[in-house]
Design an enzyme around this catalytic site. Structure first.
Site, short mmCIF file in Angstrom:
data_model
loop_
_atom_site.label_atom_id
_atom_site.label_comp_id
_atom_site.label_asym_id
_atom_site.label_seq_id
_atom_site.Cartn_x
_atom_site.Cartn_y
_atom_site.Cartn_z
N CYS A 1 -23.22 -35.86 -44.23
CA CYS A 1 -23.99 -34.65 -44.56
C CYS A 1 -23.17 -33.59 -45.27
CB CYS A 1 -24.63 -34.09 -43.31
SG CYS A 1 -23.45 -33.43 -42.11
N ARG B 1 -30.97 -32.67 -50.68
CA ARG B 1 -31.38 -31.59 -49.78
C ARG B 1 -32.45 -30.73 -50.48
NH1 ARG B 1 -28.27 -29.86 -45.51
NH2 ARG B 1 -30.14 -28.65 -45.08
N1 CP Z 1 -25.05 -30.46 -44.62
C1 CP Z 1 -25.24 -29.14 -44.44
O1 CP Z 1 -26.12 -28.70 -43.69
O2 CP Z 1 -24.42 -28.35 -45.18
P1 CP Z 1 -24.24 -26.78 -45.06
O3 CP Z 1 -23.59 -26.50 -43.72
O4 CP Z 1 -23.36 -26.41 -46.21
O5 CP Z 1 -25.59 -26.11 -45.13
N1 NVA Z 2 -22.38 -31.31 -37.20
C1 NVA Z 2 -22.06 -30.30 -38.19
C2 NVA Z 2 -23.02 -30.39 -39.34
C3 NVA Z 2 -22.74 -29.43 -40.44
C4 NVA Z 2 -23.75 -29.49 -41.55
C5 NVA Z 2 -22.08 -28.93 -37.56
O1 NVA Z 2 -22.97 -28.66 -36.75
O2 NVA Z 2 -21.18 -28.15 -37.87
#
Ligand code: CP
Ligand code: NVA
Length: 308
Positions: A265, A293
């Site tokens: 992600c 996204r």
């Molecule tokens: N993957 C994701 O949610 O990225 P951000 O924390 O940059 O929004």
């Molecule tokens: N598991 C991570 C995802 C970030 C997009 C967090 O919660 O920081």
């Protein structure tokens, strides 16, 4: 009834399939256009999305902001620290106030109970932009990406390596709704909340937890990982050490199907949860996954506002 999107099951499998189909169509219809130009039908013209961030974000912030613009609407982006929410105004009162000004709320918060409270008091849709428990908007983009790259979801085998976190919870939830299987390689003490697996299994998905990373990766269609230290968690050295056997590297990836895809992600930590050769290599889908996204979030907004 107000359509909140706190978890994937708020929408259900049929709505998720419809959202992904819509995202594919909208993405194709505007290929090559300037990013800030609205879609031809501008289905959310006149609508305003309020966004609240209690935690950092790059992708969620920019994708939702561009999503509402492409749908013809507009946004207000707020850091909770600069709102009265940040100095003690209640979530309930904030929800009531924003319901009078705006058409939908997207919130990223440290505590899932807060988003539930916001949804309880809001009379407009509330969308989960990540909580400590789940990250459903991310998984909408992941599902879209996997389908776009030729993997049929039903019966597909996903291998998760690493921490049992918010992103994994939403993948497990998606498995139940979209009928795929998840093998989880996780060290003891970092397992996901078993309620997600129980629910997915009740819907027919196979969810297994193993300490053996190789067994998990073997024959997988999708290999997926995430940071070992999520936002708000302590940077604990014992956790990093416990996670090391679950690092996605070339040897582990070689156990998956030859055409297996790698997802993350982002943000990533090369040399921790994944090695650079894998995340930057030919099996990695991280760039389309990140761009998706935007396309997936447009469909979430359309669904929440009753247009899908
Ligand atoms: N993957 C994701 O949610 O990225 P951000 O924390 O940059 O929004
Ligand atoms: N598991 C991570 C995802 C970030 C997009 C967090 O919660 O920081």
């Amino acid at each position: 009834m107000t359509r909140h999107f706190l978890n994937l099951s708020d929408a259900g499998g049929d709505a998720i399939a419809a959202m992904i189909a819509d995202a594919i169509d909208r993405k194709a219809a505007r290929a090559g256009w300037p990013k800030g130009k609205a879609d031809a039908d501008a289905p959310l013209a006149g609508h305003t999305l309020a966004m609240i961030f209690e935690k950092n974000s790059t992708r969620t912030r920019v994708s939702f902001d561009m999503a509402i613009r492409q749908l013809g609407g507009t946004s207000i982006v707020m850091e909770s620290g600069s709102m009265q929410l940040g100095r003690g105004e209640t979530v309930a009162d904030t929800a009531r106030i924003l319901s009078g000004f705006c058409d939908a709320i997207m919130i990223r918060t440290d505590d899932h109970a807060k988003i539930e409270e916001m949804a309880h008091y809001a009379t407009i849709p509330v969308i989960n932009g990540l909580t400590d428990m789940s990250h459903p908007c991310q998984i909408m983009a992941d599902l879209l990406t996997v389908i776009e790259h030729g993997v049929a979801l039903p019966g597909s085998e996903w291998a998760w390596l690493g921490d049992g976190n918010n992103v994994l919870h939403s993948i497990i939830e998606a498995a139940g709704l979209m009928k795929f299987n998840v093998r989880i390689g996780v060290p003891q003490g970092y397992e996901p909340d078993p309620r997600f697996a129980e629910e997915a299994q009740a819907r027919g998905a196979q969810i297994t937890v193993s300490r053996d990373a190789a067994e998990v990766a073997k024959g997988a269609d999708i290999v997926v990982t995430d940071t070992w230290i999520s936002m708000g968690q302590e940077h604990a050295h014992n956790k990093l050490a416990a996670m090391m056997p679950y690092q996605v590297d070339a040897a582990l990836m070689a156990l998956a199907k030859p055409n297996a895809k790698f997802l993350h992600c982002l943000p990533a930590h090369r040399g921790e949860e994944v090695t650079a050769d894998i995340i930057d290599g030919p099996q990695s889908l991280i760039w389309p996954e990140a761009e998706n996204r935007l396309h997936a979030q447009k469909s979430v907004l359309l669904w929440a506002l009753g247009k899908l």
